[in-house]
Scaffold this motif. Structure first.
Motif, short mmCIF file in Angstrom:
data_model
loop_
_atom_site.label_atom_id
_atom_site.label_comp_id
_atom_site.label_asym_id
_atom_site.label_seq_id
_atom_site.Cartn_x
_atom_site.Cartn_y
_atom_site.Cartn_z
N ARG A 80 0.83 -1.21 0.00
CA ARG A 80 0.00 0.00 0.00
C ARG A 80 0.87 1.26 0.00
NH1 ARG A 80 -4.92 0.31 4.16
NH2 ARG A 80 -5.48 -1.45 2.82
N GLU A 81 1.95 1.24 0.76
CA GLU A 81 2.86 2.39 0.79
C GLU A 81 3.60 2.54 -0.53
OE1 GLU A 81 3.98 2.83 5.49
OE2 GLU A 81 4.85 1.14 4.38
N ASP A 83 2.44 1.73 -3.47
CA ASP A 83 1.48 2.28 -4.43
C ASP A 83 1.16 3.75 -4.12
OD1 ASP A 83 1.36 -0.10 -5.80
OD2 ASP A 83 -0.45 -0.81 -4.79
N ARG A 84 1.23 4.12 -2.86
CA ARG A 84 0.90 5.49 -2.47
C ARG A 84 2.05 6.46 -2.74
NH1 ARG A 84 -0.55 7.55 3.71
NH2 ARG A 84 -0.80 9.75 3.20
N PHE A 85 3.28 6.05 -2.39
CA PHE A 85 4.41 6.99 -2.42
C PHE A 85 5.29 6.84 -3.65
CE2 PHE A 85 3.93 6.27 2.32
CZ PHE A 85 3.22 7.44 2.54
N SER A 191 0.38 -0.14 -8.62
CA SER A 191 0.93 1.02 -9.31
C SER A 191 1.91 0.60 -10.40
CB SER A 191 1.65 1.94 -8.31
OG SER A 191 2.67 1.24 -7.62
#
Length: 202
Positions: A80-81, A83-85, A191
């Motif tokens: 999740r991190e 894909d987020r950052f 991502s």
């Protein structure tokens, strides 16, 4: 650990990551502090870049490194991190987490690659191909690789169709074909372009 100009040993941590190019699972970093004596011992034991070692040798050396290191710690950033950052920022975050867990804290960090860790507040030096030229970075590369491989092997039991036990989450032809056939899981990096082909399974 090396001596500074006053011959007082300083604590140096080697830091490396694994899984940056994978399609599945977290990016994992290790930070390792070694004494001069342990560095000599590990040189004789054959510590070098984890990519140049067989899985069996890596596992044996990881146990030896952990047994004689002043300290070692693992840090990771979740899918999740990632894909987020983005994968670079997530990698640097994993490295920082590993360093901040160390006790004692190092006085200098040797970072594999060419990217400094933001807001580290500890002196750091980047070394391109550091896992091939620095023993303490090589030790970190081994610890990180073994830890992540063991994690992906455990996850492979939940997701057998992706051949994770063999590919460790990397984008082999068999893994990519499975993504096209079955879609992606919650542990795939959505991502990444090749993981955007299908909706998640869960």
């Amino acid at each position: 650990m090396i001596a500074d100009d006053s011959s007082t040993p300083i604590l140096i941590a080697g830091v490396d990551e694994v899984g940056r190019g994978a399609l599945f699972g977290p990016v994992v970093a290790a930070a390792v502090i070694l004494s001069e004596n342990s560095m000599t011992q590990l040189t004789r034991a054959g510590v070098k870049d984890s990519k140049k070692l067989t899985p069996g040798v890596r596992s044996r050396l990881a146990l030896e490194i952990k047994a004689i290191a002043i300290d070692y710690k693992i840090g990771w950033a979740s899918v999740r991190e990632i894909d987020r950052f983005n994968i670079l920022q997530a990698t640097l975050l994993a490295m920082k987490r590993a360093i901040f867990k160390l006790n004692p804290q190092p006085e200098l960090c040797l970072i594999d690659g060419n990217q400094k860790i933001p807001q580290l507040f500890i002196p750091q030096q980047t070394i391109i191909k550091g896992d091939s030229t620095s023993l303490v970075i090589a030790a970190a590369s081994i610890v990180a690789k073994v830890w992540r491989d063991e994690l992906i092997t455990r996850l492979s039991e939940k997701y057998p169709q992706y051949d994770l036990k063999q590919n460790k989450g990397y984008g082999t032809a068999k893994h990519r074909q499975a993504i096209q056939q079955y879609g992606v899981t919650s542990q795939h990096r959505q991502s990444f372009s090749c993981c955007q082909l299908s909706l998640p399974l869960n």
